[in-house]
Design a protein around this motif. Structure first.
Motif, PDB file in Angstrom:
ATOM      1  N   ASP B 198       0.832  -1.194   0.000  1.00  0.00           N
ATOM      2  CA  ASP B 198       0.000   0.000   0.000  1.00  0.00           C
ATOM      3  C   ASP B 198       0.874   1.254   0.000  1.00  0.00           C
ATOM      4  O   ASP B 198       1.822   1.353   0.778  1.00  0.00           O
ATOM      5  N   PRO B 329      -4.364   2.137  -6.251  1.00  0.00           N
ATOM      6  CA  PRO B 329      -5.047   1.825  -5.001  1.00  0.00           C
ATOM      7  C   PRO B 329      -6.551   1.657  -5.238  1.00  0.00           C
ATOM      8  O   PRO B 329      -7.242   2.604  -5.544  1.00  0.00           O
ATOM      9  N   THR B 330      -7.008   0.462  -5.146  1.00  0.00           N
ATOM     10  CA  THR B 330      -8.409   0.203  -5.395  1.00  0.00           C
ATOM     11  C   THR B 330      -9.060  -0.210  -4.088  1.00  0.00           C
ATOM     12  O   THR B 330      -8.617  -1.167  -3.471  1.00  0.00           O
ATOM     13  N   PRO B 331     -10.064   0.497  -3.691  1.00  0.00           N
ATOM     14  CA  PRO B 331     -10.738   0.080  -2.465  1.00  0.00           C
ATOM     15  C   PRO B 331     -11.303  -1.320  -2.663  1.00  0.00           C
ATOM     16  O   PRO B 331     -11.980  -1.584  -3.656  1.00  0.00           O
ATOM     17  N   PRO B 332     -10.993  -2.210  -1.777  1.00  0.00           N
ATOM     18  CA  PRO B 332     -11.383  -3.589  -1.995  1.00  0.00           C
ATOM     19  C   PRO B 332     -12.870  -3.838  -1.792  1.00  0.00           C
ATOM     20  O   PRO B 332     -13.381  -4.862  -2.201  1.00  0.00           O
ATOM     21  N   PRO B 335     -16.403  -3.384  -5.636  1.00  0.00           N
ATOM     22  CA  PRO B 335     -15.956  -3.610  -7.007  1.00  0.00           C
ATOM     23  C   PRO B 335     -16.928  -2.947  -7.983  1.00  0.00           C
ATOM     24  O   PRO B 335     -18.057  -3.374  -8.123  1.00  0.00           O
ATOM     25  N   HIS B 336     -16.501  -1.917  -8.585  1.00  0.00           N
ATOM     26  CA  HIS B 336     -17.365  -1.158  -9.469  1.00  0.00           C
ATOM     27  C   HIS B 336     -16.550  -0.752 -10.685  1.00  0.00           C
ATOM     28  O   HIS B 336     -15.392  -0.410 -10.569  1.00  0.00           O
ATOM     29  N   PRO B 337     -17.149  -0.772 -11.829  1.00  0.00           N
ATOM     30  CA  PRO B 337     -16.383  -0.470 -13.046  1.00  0.00           C
ATOM     31  C   PRO B 337     -15.569   0.807 -12.961  1.00  0.00           C
ATOM     32  O   PRO B 337     -14.450   0.860 -13.436  1.00  0.00           O
ATOM     33  N   GLN B 338     -16.098   1.786 -12.340  1.00  0.00           N
ATOM     34  CA  GLN B 338     -15.404   3.076 -12.345  1.00  0.00           C
ATOM     35  C   GLN B 338     -14.092   3.043 -11.587  1.00  0.00           C
ATOM     36  O   GLN B 338     -13.207   3.816 -11.854  1.00  0.00           O
ATOM     37  N   HIS B 340     -11.736   1.053 -11.544  1.00  0.00           N
ATOM     38  CA  HIS B 340     -10.527   0.803 -12.301  1.00  0.00           C
ATOM     39  C   HIS B 340     -10.154   2.011 -13.149  1.00  0.00           C
ATOM     40  O   HIS B 340      -8.991   2.298 -13.360  1.00  0.00           O
ATOM     41  N   LEU B 341     -11.164   2.677 -13.592  1.00  0.00           N
ATOM     42  CA  LEU B 341     -10.893   3.764 -14.520  1.00  0.00           C
ATOM     43  C   LEU B 341     -10.252   4.947 -13.828  1.00  0.00           C
ATOM     44  O   LEU B 341      -9.480   5.667 -14.421  1.00  0.00           O
ATOM     45  N   PRO B 343      -7.818   5.432 -11.726  1.00  0.00           N
ATOM     46  CA  PRO B 343      -6.376   5.654 -11.854  1.00  0.00           C
ATOM     47  C   PRO B 343      -5.948   5.883 -13.294  1.00  0.00           C
ATOM     48  O   PRO B 343      -4.994   6.597 -13.549  1.00  0.00           O
ATOM     49  N   LEU B 344      -6.679   5.272 -14.202  1.00  0.00           N
ATOM     50  CA  LEU B 344      -6.316   5.466 -15.603  1.00  0.00           C
ATOM     51  C   LEU B 344      -6.526   6.921 -16.000  1.00  0.00           C
ATOM     52  O   LEU B 344      -5.764   7.502 -16.750  1.00  0.00           O
ATOM     53  N   MET B 345      -7.587   7.469 -15.457  1.00  0.00           N
ATOM     54  CA  MET B 345      -7.880   8.848 -15.809  1.00  0.00           C
ATOM     55  C   MET B 345      -6.874   9.798 -15.174  1.00  0.00           C
ATOM     56  O   MET B 345      -6.305  10.649 -15.825  1.00  0.00           O
TER      57      MET B 345
END
Lengths: 827, 683
Positions: B198, B329-332, B335-338, B340-341, B343-345
């Motif tokens: 983390d 860092p994805t809150p575990p 799980p929602h499509p957004q 992932h996006l 950090p990409l954004m």
């Protein structure tokens, strides 16, 4: 008639016998944007209307103009039916439905409006019937359709062609997408109305088409004045597409499982969080390890297809009914848009760095960050097959030579798939997976045997049975594939010394001649394909010189995805800050000419490379593989072009040289014609590539038609033909040189024959364009004149001779090269 | 007893001067050290105890002062204290948790301080009681684990790590710390990894976590199954490994930066006297900040990661600008499509500093090594230099590492630090070309070879150095990689080394087997001579090799004489020396073949001094009459193995690290005023 509450179902009745095509009809039946999605027509009324219309058609054909499309539809059915004996195709049903719908509109919504009345008056029945014959004929192709769409002033004809578009193969229409959209943006309402249903229909079907449209609409709207642009049709359609409301009609047809599944948005949506696999969240790594290990065991050997995302996805897609009501931001297009945005962002940031070396390093580290987000439901639009991008081998990327912008070339590893919208996104394989199996067994000093280990914890999988074939191990086990050079014993020893020497049974000493070693060294150095020496100021030269096959093999070896059978390597040039619309135009013209020459069997060789316009100042280019620029050739080899040919292909009598020479001539002829017809300027050696087979390839069509660099009046010759080129062809008196001139003549005659197909592409794009290539008023006239319709073939031959002589004697070419050398350092 | 009271009194006096009134907590400690069960009269005794601010010094000194007799008496109470500490860790009241953690620290330290000679079992008995020890430690480790992994306060996590560090380092020799047996059974490995994976927790606790891991891995490494070794060896989670690499990277970068600052400072001041400076300019004023000692633990962690975990190798090459990069860092929970996006954004914008060099862990490590290796007189520096070379040995043996070391597309400028020496100018940094990383490794080796020819000869380091070069050459030969490197520098460094060995034969022979080193060096030349065709970059470089050998033929002649002499005499070096004589056969053949040719060429052309080009010409035209002998196993090497050869070194190193860590933990962590302030506002 369960869903008989809206338009779709009313139309459904017309095509009752083709339930499979339901989704298609769904998707295109509403052509006026989302506002009309809720349009409700009573099923019975609609049905009645359809029947009425059909009856009318049967009774009196060609009398009322607005019925024209309907009448045609009959014919269509026949033609279509004969073509597809197997059964009615979706496209076919579409043609039936479309006109019917228009009819419904006119009949139901505003039967007595001024517009339709006017239409009726204007049409001349006899002319229509003549035209109609043409439209019905098998010769009528997309090219003609586009041409009539552009030239015809008759709304009926335009509407008909709009409908007719549905019946053409997608690929054929896609070629003219820039023209279609440019007409949509810049021509009058009728044309727009005719085109829109088709575009909307296709957008619903395909994510990539949607994005393609959105990008082109943005790019071609940009020349409008800012105030009109905001409210223009193009901008509106673009917004509509990007709002992602043009989903496949799945949401409505949800109750119909057959129609739903392939286009269910939830599937693509759920794919997105599938690609941030659970391991990226902060779980305990012990369980991570086991999860990924079990995955990898699924992958190994039998991994012919990438592992489907975990059950998580299936859960969410099965609960997609609930997702439907969520009004979140669009996710269907988002991943790809973000991917493109990141690539552009990198380009922008690179441009701020002063040296090539810094740019390169920066590029590599930026891309390694990007890698963390892959695989994802993203793809390279320049590719010819469906795929998902899984990895960017970041160390392979190079910054290209450019003075102030920072275009760069990246290689992209992809996994080919059935359909990138519906196939599941491959699961991430960590960078180090390829070697993960070696972990414990090589550690003699961790003080335990395999049994101990297996017994000591349950969570640790037993690695000993692990026979993953693709785990690369240490130097000792490394296998190097080398070309067999010599079979004499010394060389074997040199190559396989590990095995041979240590187990030397005979104690007899082995002797080698120092001369042999030295000779082998120079022979092997000569044998290895010539590479350019690395130059931090020209990083792309080395990367581009490496044969593509070799690069693919090398990258595949180093990639954790390399073992998958559907692994492919693609490459793309990312341009940021450059307008590629002219490039796209040139690409279209080149492709058109290529197909014309192919059709006429003229062996001219050109290589149109794909262009993706993302906006008025950004885009992507498909790189030409196995090719380096003449500038790089000259700079790195320090040889004349002919000598370079001799070095690369062998002496002048060898087969290899001769075929390279032939390739050179055929490509020279092709590009000479292109340069002449399109008035391609800025032809310095940095813009001409030479591929491994001897073809030249012109790149950078930034100055074509009416534009020329800096208006210095340089480059007055028709095309670039230096003495070096002529030398490669065997001198001005050789057979090959005559062949060159003959090819040009044949090429020109063939091109002249199909002149309209070329002109049309350019002419439509001129509409509303501020591009420098359309500067002035004589662009089209000049282009037309260069086809010399009035000359006889003898006169044409004379013309070709003149052009060639003129170009050869041209001082300006030489001057221009000198000018480029002084200003840009291009040799 | 009275002595303790006095001390307590003294302590008191510092804060409030006159009255020898005891703090409440001290009174309560006294109760614990009485015979009675303190909870007997006051059922809420333990609750109250953990609400009091801990008086560490008092508690520790009290524990230290307990005599052998008394131990028996108060053992129940101490067991009880330990038990309640563990229980308090589960309390919601964070002040109690803090106090319990600190009390545990004091308990571990106090008991060990007192019983330095006592067996581990006695200590366990005294703290927890034999029968309950297993359960108590299980509870303790579970509580610590959940504290470390939970969403609680960062300071609390930090304190947990300090407690663990304290526990791990209470004995000088980590392997004698029997309590750690329970830490082995109840692994906190996963908690450590989570901290490292983390971004934010890594930033705050990464250093401690990495040090803790490095130490735990070294617990009874050679005697038993250490689950931390096994677990570390199979970690393959990229963010975690990256995180570990990042911590090491930052620690080493910080050191490099400080060194550079210091160097620039000194250079500014002494610029005029620059020429008179010889070597070691910083050792004299051994600045605490620049002590390599603090980095021993980090270096050990790097070693363990490289040595045990093959996946870690990829982390070495992970290039990034010198900042901490967020690892998605994805809150575990959702799980929602957004997600992932996101950090990409917001692709983490890297700072756009044109002067910022892209770096990676390996580059930083090489720079660090170049600093550490400059001077090896100090014991810690010697240890660090040795460890650096061991790490490089592991890297050079690794196939994947070799692949990226030689990757032509990964070019970097690596500014190695060079010792200022009288006879050479300091290389101008800017002229270093961008090259594959292996060039930097070779440069570092060459640099070491030329700068350490001294009386107090670091034979061990030289051997490692030459072996690293050998391993790299083997890889190049195997994979036919023609590295564009100025091999001449290496050749002349190696010849100079031979020369040094010859001229100091007697002094060196007293301590070292110089024949072994000489053999390795000669065999490097044999690699070039017999296999040069497979990895030399140009045909010219092969000619240059011969030129260099012929030019320096005197050194080889002398070496041959020397080894011949030793091998014909009877003595301990007879065999070793005779190996060198055999190895020299090709070099001598070359010299004997070309020397006469060159002389006759000079005679024929009436030239007294041949130019290099002329000699090369002679060499080129006379290859064919020279026959060489192929020698056995030139491209074979012994793989690195920690046991048994290096075991003693690592034992000592771990001991030194333990002492250092213990010192630092005790110094700066346990005054937790800040912490208490934080919690007093929370609660």
């Amino acid at each position: 008639m369960r869903e008989g509450r809206h338009v779709t179902s009313s139309l459904h009745t017309c095509t009752d016998e083709q339930p499979v095509s339901l989704s298609n009809i769904h998707s295109q039946c509403v052509n006026e944007g989302p506002g009309e999605l809720s349009l409700v027509i009573d099923a019975e009324v609609a049905q009645r209307a359809c029947q009425e219309v059909l009856q009318k058609v049967r009774k009196s054909i060609f009398t009322i103009a607005s019925v024209l499309p309907l009448s045609l539809l009959q014919v269509e059915v026949d033609v279509g039916g004969s073509q597809n004996g197997a059964g009615p195709e979706p496209a076919l049903s579409v043609t039936i439905v479309k006109p019917a719908q228009i009819q419904i509109r006119e009949v139901e919504d505003d039967p007595g409006s001024v517009k339709s009345a006017r239409r009726r008056q204007r049409h001349n029945p006899s002319k229509q019937s003549w035209l109609l014959r043409l439209f019905e004929s098998k010769l009528f192709d997309v090219s003609m359709a586009i041409s009539y769409l552009h030239n015809s002033k008759e709304p009926g004809v335009q509407a008909y062609i709009g409908n007719r578009l549905f019946s053409f193969p997608h690929d054929d229409v896609d070629f003219y997408l820039p023209q279609l959209l440019n007409m949509y943006i810049h021509m009058d309402e009728d044309v727009g109305d005719a085109i829109k249903p088709y575009v909307v229909h296709r957008c619903r079907q395909s994510i990539s088409f949607s994005l393609q449209c959105a990008w082109l609409l943005g790019a071609y709207s940009s020349d409008m004045h800012i105030s009109t642009q905001r409210h223009s049709r193009g901008t509106k359609l673009r917004k509509l597409i990007l709002s992602d409301e043009l989903k496949p009609a799945g949401a409505r047809a949800r109750r119909d499982p057959l129609a739903l599944t392939p286009f269910c948005p939830a599937v693509s949506g759920s794919g997105e969080h599938g690609l941030s696999p659970s391991k990226r969240t902060h779980q305990r790594s012990k369980s991570d390890a086991t999860v990924s290990i079990s995955l990898s065991s699924n992958l190994k050997r039998t991994a012919s297809n990438p592992k489907v995302e975990s059950s998580q996805d299936e859960d969410s897609s099965s609960s997609s009914d609930s997702l439907e009501f969520e009004t979140g931001p669009p996710v269907r297009l988002a991943p790809q848009r973000e991917f493109i945005k990141s690539l552009m962002g990198i380009g922008k940031r690179l441009a701020t760095l002063p040296t090539k070396e810094q740019k390169t390093q920066r590029l590599i580290s930026e891309l390694s960050l990007l890698n963390h987000k892959l695989p994802a439901r993203v793809w390279l639009p320049t590719a010819a097959f469906d795929h998902h991008v899984v990895r960017v081998p970041h160390t392979q990327a190079v910054v290209l030579n450019s003075k102030d912008k920072a275009p760069y070339l990246i290689y992209v590893e992809v996994l080919e798939c059935e359909n990138f919208e519906t196939s599941s996104v491959p699961i991430r394989i960590p960078e180090n997976r390829i070697r993960s199996t070696r972990s414990v067994e090589n550690l003699p000093d961790c003080g335990m045997t395999a049994e101990q280990r297996a017994g000591s914890f349950s969570t640790v999988p037993n690695y000993d049975n692990d026979d993953e074939a693709w785990s690369v191990d240490d130097i000792g086990e490394l296998q190097v594939e080398l070309p067999e050079l010599h079979t004499n014993s010394c060389d074997n020893i040199s190559q396989f010394s590990v095995d041979s020497i240590t187990s030397l049974e005979s104690k007899e000493p082995v002797f080698i001649a120092a001369g042999d070693i030295r000779r082998r060294l120079s022979e092997q150095l000569a044998q290895t394909p010539t590479t350019f020496k690395r130059d931090p100021e020209d990083p792309s030269a080395v990367a581009l010189k490496e044969p593509w096959e070799e690069k693919v093999r090398r990258i595949r070896e180093g990639s954790p995805y390399g073992h998958l059978p559907n692994w492919r390597l693609l490459s793309v040039i990312v341009k940021c800050g450059d307008d590629l619309r002219q490039e796209l135009l040139a690409f279209q013209v080149l492709q058109q000419l290529q197909s014309i020459w192919e059709q006429e069997r003229v062996p001219l060789w050109i290589k149109p490379y794909k262009i993706l316009v993302l906006s008025a100042d950004s885009g992507m280019i498909e790189p030409v593989v196995n090719a380096v620029s003449l500038h790089q050739v000259k700079k790195h080899s320090q040889l004349s072009l002919l000598d370079y040919f001799l070095q690369e292909h062998g002496s002048p009598t060898t087969e290899a040289f001769l075929s390279a020479q032939r390739n050179f001539v055929q490509s020279c002829a092709g590009y000479s014609l292109i340069c002449y017809l399109l008035q391609v300027k800025d032809r310095h050696n940095g813009n001409i590539l030479l591929d491994a087979e001897g073809h030249i390839i012109h790149i950078d069509f930034g100055f074509i038609l009416s534009s020329s660099p800096k208006n210095l009046g340089f480059e007055t010759s028709a095309f670039k033909l230096t003495t070096e080129f002529v030398d490669v062809m065997g001198g001005p008196d050789g057979d090959m040189f005559n062949y060159y001139k003959m090819l040009m003549l044949q090429g020109l005659i063939a091109a002249r024959k199909h002149m309209d197909r070329v002109l049309q592409i350019v002419e439509i794009m001129q509409q509303g364009s501020q591009l420098p290539c359309f500067h002035g008023s004589s662009t089209m006239r000049g282009l037309k004149e260069r086809f010399h319709m009035s000359l006889t073939e003898e006169q044409l031959q004379l013309l070709v001779d003149q052009l060639v002589d003129g170009s050869m004697r041209s001082l300006t070419t030489k001057l221009y090269d000198g000018f480029q050398y002084l200003t840009n350092g291009i040799m | 007893m009275s002595q303790v009271e006095k001390r307590a009194g003294l302590l008191r006096r510092t804060s409030s001067s006159k009255k020898p009134l005891k703090e409440k907590v001290v009174l309560m400690y006294d109760e614990i050290f009485a015979k009675e069960d303190p909870a007997k009269n006051n059922p809420r005794f333990w609750d109250e105890l953990f609400l009091m601010k801990v008086n560490l010094e008092y508690l520790e000194s009290k524990l230290e002062s307990v005599d052998g007799e008394e131990v028996q008496r108060i053992q129940d109470n101490i067991n009880s204290l330990f038990h309640h500490c563990v229980q308090a860790l589960g309390e919601e009241h964070q002040i109690k948790v803090v106090n319990a953690l600190q009390t545990l620290c004091a308990l571990f330290r106090g008991v060990h301080q007192k019983n330095k000679s006592a067996s581990g079992f006695d200590i366990i008995n005294m703290l927890m009681g034999f029968d309950k020890a297993e359960q108590r430690m299980k509870d303790l480790m579970e509580r610590l684990d959940s504290l470390l992994c939970g969403d609680g306060s960062e300071s609390l996590k930090s304190l947990c790590l300090k407690l663990l560090l304290c526990l791990v380092t209470v004995t000088d020799n980590i392997s004698q710390n029997t309590i750690l047996e329970y830490v082995m059974i109840n692994s906190i490995f996963e908690a450590i990894l989570q901290i490292l994976s983390d971004v934010s927790s890594r930033g705050q606790h990464g250093y401690d976590a990495v040090v803790l891991l490095a130490l735990l891995v070294n617990y009874r490494k050679y005697e038993s199954v250490n689950p931390y070794i096994v677990k570390l060896s199979i970690v393959d989670d990229e963010p975690t490994l990256d995180g570990m690499g990042m911590v090491v990277h930052q620690a080493l970068t910080e050191y490099n930066r400080q060194y550079k600052d210091k160097e620039e400072e000194n250079q500014g001041g002494f610029f005029s006297t620059l020429t008179s400076m010889v070597g070691s300019m910083f050792i004299a004023d051994a600045d605490e900040k620049l002590s390599v000692q603090t980095n021993e633990a980090i270096l050990l962690a790097l070693y363990e990661a490289v040595h045990l975990n093959r996946n870690f190798i990829t982390v070495l090459a992970q290039s990034h600008p010198e900042i901490d990069i967020a690892t998605t860092p994805t809150p575990p929970t959702r799980p929602h499509p957004q997600h992932h996006l996101a950090p990409l954004m917001n692709n983490p914008e890297l700072p756009l500093d044109p002067n910022l060099q892209t770096s990676n862990l390996l580059i930083t490590f090489l720079k660090y090594a170049s600093i550490v290796m400059q001077d090896t007189k100090d014991e810690h520096r010697l240890n660090s230099a040795r460890l650096c070379l061991i790490i490089l040995t592991c890297i050079a043996e690794d196939q994947y590492a070799d692949a990226f070391l030689h990757d032509d597309n990964m070019n970097f400028r690596v500014n190695l630090h060079r010792m200022p020496m009288r006879h050479r100018k300091k290389a101008v940094d800017k002229n270093i070309p961008s090259r594959p990383l292996v060039c930097a490794v070779l440069d570092l080796m060459v640099e070491f070879i030329v700068t350490h020819m001294m009386k107090d000869f670091p034979m061990d380091l030289y051997l490692r150095c030459v072996q690293i070069i050998h391993k790299l050459l083997c890889y190049q030969k195997k994979c036919r990689i023609r590295l564009h490197y100025t091999w001449r520098e290496l050749w002349s460094a190696l010849i100079n080394l031979l020369k040094f060995l010859l001229s100091n034969e007697t002094t060196l022979l007293a301590k070292h087997n110089i024949f072994h080193l000489a053999l390795l060096v000669v065999n490097l030349f044999n690699m070039f001579i017999t296999y040069g065709d497979t990895f030399l970059p140009t045909s010219n470089s092969y000619d240059e090799l011969y030129y260099e050998i012929v030019r320096m033929h005197q050194v080889f002649d002398n070496l041959y004489c020397m080894v011949l002499r030793v091998s014909t005499n009877t003595g301990q070096w007879k065999e070793a020396a005779s190996k060198v004589t055999h190895a020299l056969v090709n070099v001598r053949a070359i010299i004997n073949h070309f020397n006469p040719k060159i002389e006759s060429y000079a005679a024929v052309n009436h030239i007294s001094q041949l130019s290099e080009e002329q000699v090369l010409e002679v060499v080129r035209s006379n290859y064919d009459t020279l026959t060489l002998k192929l020698q056995d196993g030139l491209d074979q090497f012994e793989r690195y193995s920690e046991q048994p050869k290096e075991a003693a070194f690592f034992k000592e190193l771990v001991r030194s690290i333990s002492l250092n860590v213990r010192k630092n933990v005790s110094l700066n962590t346990l005054s937790q005023d800040v912490l208490l302030k934080e919690f007093s506002t929370i609660s």
